[in-house]
Design a protein around this motif. Structure first.
Motif, PDB file in Angstrom:
ATOM      1  N   LYS A   1       0.848  -1.199   0.000  1.00  0.00           N
ATOM      2  CA  LYS A   1       0.000   0.000   0.000  1.00  0.00           C
ATOM      3  C   LYS A   1       0.880   1.244   0.000  1.00  0.00           C
ATOM      4  O   LYS A   1       2.007   1.224   0.506  1.00  0.00           O
ATOM      5  CB  LYS A   1      -0.862   0.021   1.261  1.00  0.00           C
ATOM      6  CG  LYS A   1      -2.100  -0.865   1.177  1.00  0.00           C
ATOM      7  CD  LYS A   1      -3.010  -0.499   2.336  1.00  0.00           C
ATOM      8  CE  LYS A   1      -4.111  -1.496   2.534  1.00  0.00           C
ATOM      9  NZ  LYS A   1      -4.830  -1.267   3.790  1.00  0.00           N
ATOM     10  N   THR A   2       0.314   2.330  -0.505  1.00  0.00           N
ATOM     11  CA  THR A   2       1.020   3.615  -0.508  1.00  0.00           C
ATOM     12  C   THR A   2       0.232   4.615   0.332  1.00  0.00           C
ATOM     13  O   THR A   2      -0.990   4.699   0.216  1.00  0.00           O
ATOM     14  CB  THR A   2       1.142   4.158  -1.954  1.00  0.00           C
ATOM     15  OG1 THR A   2       1.847   3.190  -2.718  1.00  0.00           O
ATOM     16  CG2 THR A   2       1.888   5.465  -1.991  1.00  0.00           C
ATOM     17  N   ALA A   3       0.965   5.344   1.181  1.00  0.00           N
ATOM     18  CA  ALA A   3       0.322   6.369   2.008  1.00  0.00           C
ATOM     19  C   ALA A   3       1.010   7.701   1.792  1.00  0.00           C
ATOM     20  O   ALA A   3       2.223   7.755   1.567  1.00  0.00           O
ATOM     21  CB  ALA A   3       0.409   5.981   3.478  1.00  0.00           C
ATOM     22  N   PHE A   4       0.211   8.767   1.880  1.00  0.00           N
ATOM     23  CA  PHE A   4       0.767  10.126   1.866  1.00  0.00           C
ATOM     24  C   PHE A   4       0.435  10.774   3.207  1.00  0.00           C
ATOM     25  O   PHE A   4      -0.711  10.744   3.661  1.00  0.00           O
ATOM     26  CB  PHE A   4       0.172  10.957   0.717  1.00  0.00           C
ATOM     27  CG  PHE A   4       0.811  12.306   0.606  1.00  0.00           C
ATOM     28  CD1 PHE A   4       2.036  12.451  -0.037  1.00  0.00           C
ATOM     29  CD2 PHE A   4       0.224  13.424   1.185  1.00  0.00           C
ATOM     30  CE1 PHE A   4       2.654  13.696  -0.111  1.00  0.00           C
ATOM     31  CE2 PHE A   4       0.836  14.673   1.110  1.00  0.00           C
ATOM     32  CZ  PHE A   4       2.054  14.804   0.456  1.00  0.00           C
ATOM     33  N   ILE A   5       1.469  11.366   3.826  1.00  0.00           N
ATOM     34  CA  ILE A   5       1.291  12.003   5.142  1.00  0.00           C
ATOM     35  C   ILE A   5       1.646  13.478   5.025  1.00  0.00           C
ATOM     36  O   ILE A   5       2.802  13.813   4.726  1.00  0.00           O
ATOM     37  CB  ILE A   5       2.218  11.358   6.201  1.00  0.00           C
ATOM     38  CG1 ILE A   5       2.015   9.844   6.278  1.00  0.00           C
ATOM     39  CG2 ILE A   5       2.005  12.011   7.559  1.00  0.00           C
ATOM     40  CD1 ILE A   5       3.069   9.131   7.167  1.00  0.00           C
TER      41      ILE A   5
ATOM     42  N   GLN B   1       5.728  15.734  15.003  1.00  0.00           N
ATOM     43  CA  GLN B   1       5.775  14.625  15.975  1.00  0.00           C
ATOM     44  C   GLN B   1       4.979  13.410  15.482  1.00  0.00           C
ATOM     45  O   GLN B   1       5.513  12.298  15.345  1.00  0.00           O
ATOM     46  CB  GLN B   1       5.193  15.078  17.320  1.00  0.00           C
ATOM     47  CG  GLN B   1       4.998  13.895  18.282  1.00  0.00           C
ATOM     48  CD  GLN B   1       4.224  14.249  19.539  1.00  0.00           C
ATOM     49  OE1 GLN B   1       4.832  14.425  20.587  1.00  0.00           O
ATOM     50  NE2 GLN B   1       2.903  14.344  19.464  1.00  0.00           N
ATOM     51  N   ASP B   2       3.688  13.612  15.195  1.00  0.00           N
ATOM     52  CA  ASP B   2       2.842  12.477  14.813  1.00  0.00           C
ATOM     53  C   ASP B   2       3.243  11.936  13.445  1.00  0.00           C
ATOM     54  O   ASP B   2       3.202  10.716  13.215  1.00  0.00           O
ATOM     55  CB  ASP B   2       1.364  12.894  14.756  1.00  0.00           C
ATOM     56  CG  ASP B   2       0.790  13.199  16.124  1.00  0.00           C
ATOM     57  OD1 ASP B   2       1.556  13.187  17.115  1.00  0.00           O
ATOM     58  OD2 ASP B   2      -0.420  13.455  16.196  1.00  0.00           O
ATOM     59  N   GLY B   3       3.613  12.839  12.531  1.00  0.00           N
ATOM     60  CA  GLY B   3       4.003  12.413  11.203  1.00  0.00           C
ATOM     61  C   GLY B   3       5.170  11.441  11.251  1.00  0.00           C
ATOM     62  O   GLY B   3       5.194  10.424  10.544  1.00  0.00           O
TER      63      GLY B   3
ATOM     64  N   LEU C   1      -2.028  15.402   8.669  1.00  0.00           N
ATOM     65  CA  LEU C   1      -1.511  15.742  10.004  1.00  0.00           C
ATOM     66  C   LEU C   1      -0.922  17.147  10.065  1.00  0.00           C
ATOM     67  O   LEU C   1      -0.685  17.660  11.160  1.00  0.00           O
ATOM     68  CB  LEU C   1      -0.424  14.733  10.423  1.00  0.00           C
ATOM     69  CG  LEU C   1      -0.805  13.253  10.360  1.00  0.00           C
ATOM     70  CD1 LEU C   1       0.293  12.415  11.002  1.00  0.00           C
ATOM     71  CD2 LEU C   1      -2.134  12.994  11.052  1.00  0.00           C
ATOM     72  N   ALA C   2      -0.644  17.759   8.936  1.00  0.00           N
ATOM     73  CA  ALA C   2      -0.023  19.085   8.957  1.00  0.00           C
ATOM     74  C   ALA C   2      -1.002  20.118   9.498  1.00  0.00           C
ATOM     75  O   ALA C   2      -2.203  20.048   9.246  1.00  0.00           O
ATOM     76  CB  ALA C   2       0.426  19.478   7.552  1.00  0.00           C
ATOM     77  N   ALA C   3      -0.470  21.059  10.244  1.00  0.00           N
ATOM     78  CA  ALA C   3      -1.303  22.136  10.794  1.00  0.00           C
ATOM     79  C   ALA C   3      -0.413  23.161  11.478  1.00  0.00           C
ATOM     80  O   ALA C   3       0.730  22.866  11.832  1.00  0.00           O
ATOM     81  CB  ALA C   3      -2.298  21.584  11.823  1.00  0.00           C
ATOM     82  N   GLN C   4      -0.960  24.354  11.664  1.00  0.00           N
ATOM     83  CA  GLN C   4      -0.408  25.285  12.654  1.00  0.00           C
ATOM     84  C   GLN C   4      -0.957  24.748  13.964  1.00  0.00           C
ATOM     85  O   GLN C   4      -2.108  24.986  14.314  1.00  0.00           O
ATOM     86  CB  GLN C   4      -0.897  26.710  12.343  1.00  0.00           C
ATOM     87  CG  GLN C   4      -0.204  27.823  13.110  1.00  0.00           C
ATOM     88  CD  GLN C   4      -0.308  27.718  14.621  1.00  0.00           C
ATOM     89  OE1 GLN C   4       0.573  27.130  15.285  1.00  0.00           O
ATOM     90  NE2 GLN C   4      -1.362  28.241  15.200  1.00  0.00           N
ATOM     91  N   SER C   5      -0.152  23.962  14.680  1.00  0.00           N
ATOM     92  CA  SER C   5      -0.684  23.116  15.751  1.00  0.00           C
ATOM     93  C   SER C   5      -0.555  23.722  17.140  1.00  0.00           C
ATOM     94  O   SER C   5      -0.981  23.103  18.119  1.00  0.00           O
ATOM     95  CB  SER C   5       0.029  21.755  15.729  1.00  0.00           C
ATOM     96  OG  SER C   5       1.369  21.914  16.157  1.00  0.00           O
ATOM     97  N   PHE C   6       0.040  24.904  17.247  1.00  0.00           N
ATOM     98  CA  PHE C   6       0.251  25.497  18.572  1.00  0.00           C
ATOM     99  C   PHE C   6      -0.907  26.441  18.901  1.00  0.00           C
ATOM    100  O   PHE C   6      -1.049  27.512  18.312  1.00  0.00           O
ATOM    101  CB  PHE C   6       1.595  26.227  18.618  1.00  0.00           C
ATOM    102  CG  PHE C   6       1.962  26.722  19.990  1.00  0.00           C
ATOM    103  CD1 PHE C   6       1.737  25.939  21.126  1.00  0.00           C
ATOM    104  CD2 PHE C   6       2.529  27.967  20.165  1.00  0.00           C
ATOM    105  CE1 PHE C   6       2.063  26.396  22.387  1.00  0.00           C
ATOM    106  CE2 PHE C   6       2.870  28.433  21.432  1.00  0.00           C
ATOM    107  CZ  PHE C   6       2.631  27.646  22.544  1.00  0.00           C
TER     108      PHE C   6
ATOM    109  N   GLN D   1      -8.384  12.791   9.008  1.00  0.00           N
ATOM    110  CA  GLN D   1      -8.233  14.182   9.435  1.00  0.00           C
ATOM    111  C   GLN D   1      -7.853  14.241  10.909  1.00  0.00           C
ATOM    112  O   GLN D   1      -8.482  13.601  11.755  1.00  0.00           O
ATOM    113  CB  GLN D   1      -9.541  14.964   9.197  1.00  0.00           C
ATOM    114  CG  GLN D   1      -9.608  16.339   9.842  1.00  0.00           C
ATOM    115  CD  GLN D   1      -8.486  17.299   9.403  1.00  0.00           C
ATOM    116  OE1 GLN D   1      -7.772  17.046   8.429  1.00  0.00           O
ATOM    117  NE2 GLN D   1      -8.303  18.365  10.134  1.00  0.00           N
ATOM    118  N   ALA D   2      -6.809  15.053  11.184  1.00  0.00           N
ATOM    119  CA  ALA D   2      -6.319  15.214  12.563  1.00  0.00           C
ATOM    120  C   ALA D   2      -7.184  16.223  13.306  1.00  0.00           C
ATOM    121  O   ALA D   2      -6.845  17.397  13.427  1.00  0.00           O
ATOM    122  CB  ALA D   2      -4.852  15.655  12.545  1.00  0.00           C
TER     123      ALA D   2
END
Ligand code: NAP
Ligand code: G4F
Length: 337
Positions: free
Chosen positions: A2-6, A12-14, A80-85, A122-123
């Motif tokens: 399988k192929t995944a894109f992150i 951290q989670d990535g 998982l990408a985001a402005q997470s702070f 979706q995170a």
């Protein structure tokens, strides 16, 4: 295979998810922002930097999203990408809305158009519960975000549900409570505490400066939580799930657990802005409150009910908060050797 894109593969989670998927035999692709320092220390720390394929990717560029989804065959897409702070989101409300809200809409709409068979994660976040309307919080609890970050994540969360219901996309939303690790960003309170205490234990003399010590969080280990993300995408039907430990802890207690791991014996004095902690063994002050770390609106209490994830995914958190504080404090202490 399988192929995944992150997206956010260098976060951290990535990094933990990339390791999990590489170990499962996936071909793993990930999106990275163009920055002046191209190293990926988290992927290197987990031994997967040379086992994943990195692509320039920015959440805020529509055509970049389009080309990425068009050009990379992918069975699973983890956003998982985001402005997470959270703390930064009051100063960056427009950017945070773009990156954490509108980008999810753009990704979903592009997937719908180009790759409707790709499974999407979706995170989402417990920060959406904000001023909590129910204790503990579960998938059906009413949302009441308290920060621009939380508001933006609500858009991504509802859009994920809507594209699932409207177009039949296999789109799942993980409502994850706080999860940490030795790879956690240094601005988040747990890592700030373990880094600061490790420096003090190694002969430093600057107390850790913190804000609200009374807030309560449901903290788990990031390595456990990425396993839950993957399990969501292996289900026949997409759905939304809370991942949490079901235990809540104050910032003060997390601080105490980490200090104990480093051999300290804390004496807590004062309250609110005058609160301090001193190590009885050395006489050093190890914590002081600095009101500059208070937030314009606070999330006082988070505690999740992970029973749906346990029953349907067979998932549960394996590391408790004390074990997590010990793991992080030890890693930061050892890194200073
Ligand atoms: P993190 O360590 O801050 O990672 C976020 C990643 O997003 C980083 O790789 C960052 O890239 C990337 N990114 C930021 N802005 C971007 C942009 N404009 N374009 C492309 N990439 C961008 O966060 P995390 O703790 O791993 O969290 C992963 C996701 O879960 C986030 O969406 C977060 O909001 C959500 N979440 C986290 C928790 C938690 O407790 N950790 C709980 C619930 C939900 P750089 O490496 O270049 O900075
Ligand atoms: O560690 P924090 O910055 O995490 P927060 O705001 O809970 O957000 C994290 O968890 C969310 C899930 O609920 C994620 F969606 C989000 O992406 C991120 O990963 O702050 C935790 C608590 C807050 O109540 C804050 O006011 O710690 C309190 N705090 C006290 N002193 C501090 C500090 N937080 C930080 N960052 N720095 C301090 O000095």
């Amino acid at each position: 295979m399988k192929t995944a894109f992150i997206t956010g593969i260098t976060g951290q989670d990535g990094a933990y998810l990339a390791k999990l998927l590489v170990d499962k035999g996936y071909e793993v692709h990930g999106g990275v922002r163009r920055i002046s320092q191209p190293e990926s220390p988290r992927l290197e720390a987990l031994g997967v930097a040379d086992k994943v394929h990195l692509h320039e990717f920015d959440l805020t560029e529509q055509n970049n999203i389009f080309r990425t989804i068009r050009d990379i065959p992918m069975d699973e897409f983890y956003n998982l990408a985001a402005q997470s702070f959270v703390g930064a989101s009051w100063e960056l409300p427009v950017y945070t809305s773009e990156a954490d809200g509108m980008a999810v809409v753009r990704i979903l709409d592009t997937l719908r158009t180009l790759r409707p068979e790709t499974r999407f994660y979706q995170a989402s976040t417990s920060e959406m519960f904000g001023l909590v309307q129910e204790v503990p919080q579960k998938e059906t609890t009413r949302l009441y975000p308290r920060s621009p970050y939380g508001v933006a994540k609500v858009l991504g969360h509802h859009m994920t549900m809507n594209f699932r219901e409207s177009f039949g996309l296999h789109a799942s939303s993980g409502i994850l409570f706080n999860h940490e690790s030795p790879l956690r960003g240094k601005e988040f309170v747990t890592r700030k505490i373990t880094l600061g205490l490790a420096a003090l234990a190694r002969s430093g003399d600057k107390p850790v400066e913190l804000g609200n010590m009374d807030a309560k969080r449901d903290w788990g280990f990031a390595g456990d939580y990425v396993e839950g993300m993957w399990r969501m995408l292996q289900q026949d039907e997409a759905d939304d799930y809370v991942l949490a430990t079901g235990v809540t802890t104050t910032i003060r207690d997390f601080f105490t657990f980490a200090a104990e791991e480093l051999g300290m014996d804390l004496d807590w004095q004062g309250a609110a802005e005058t609160e301090t902690a001193t190590d009885r063994k050395t006489g050093k002050q190890v914590m002081k409150v600095n009101p500059k770390f208070y937030r314009p609106a606070e999330v006082d209490l988070l505690i999740g009910d992970p029973s749906k994830a346990r029953d349907k995914l067979g998932w549960e958190a394996r590391v408790d908060v004390r074990g997590l504080a010990q793991m992080m404090a030890k890693a930061d202490y050892d890194a200073l050797a």
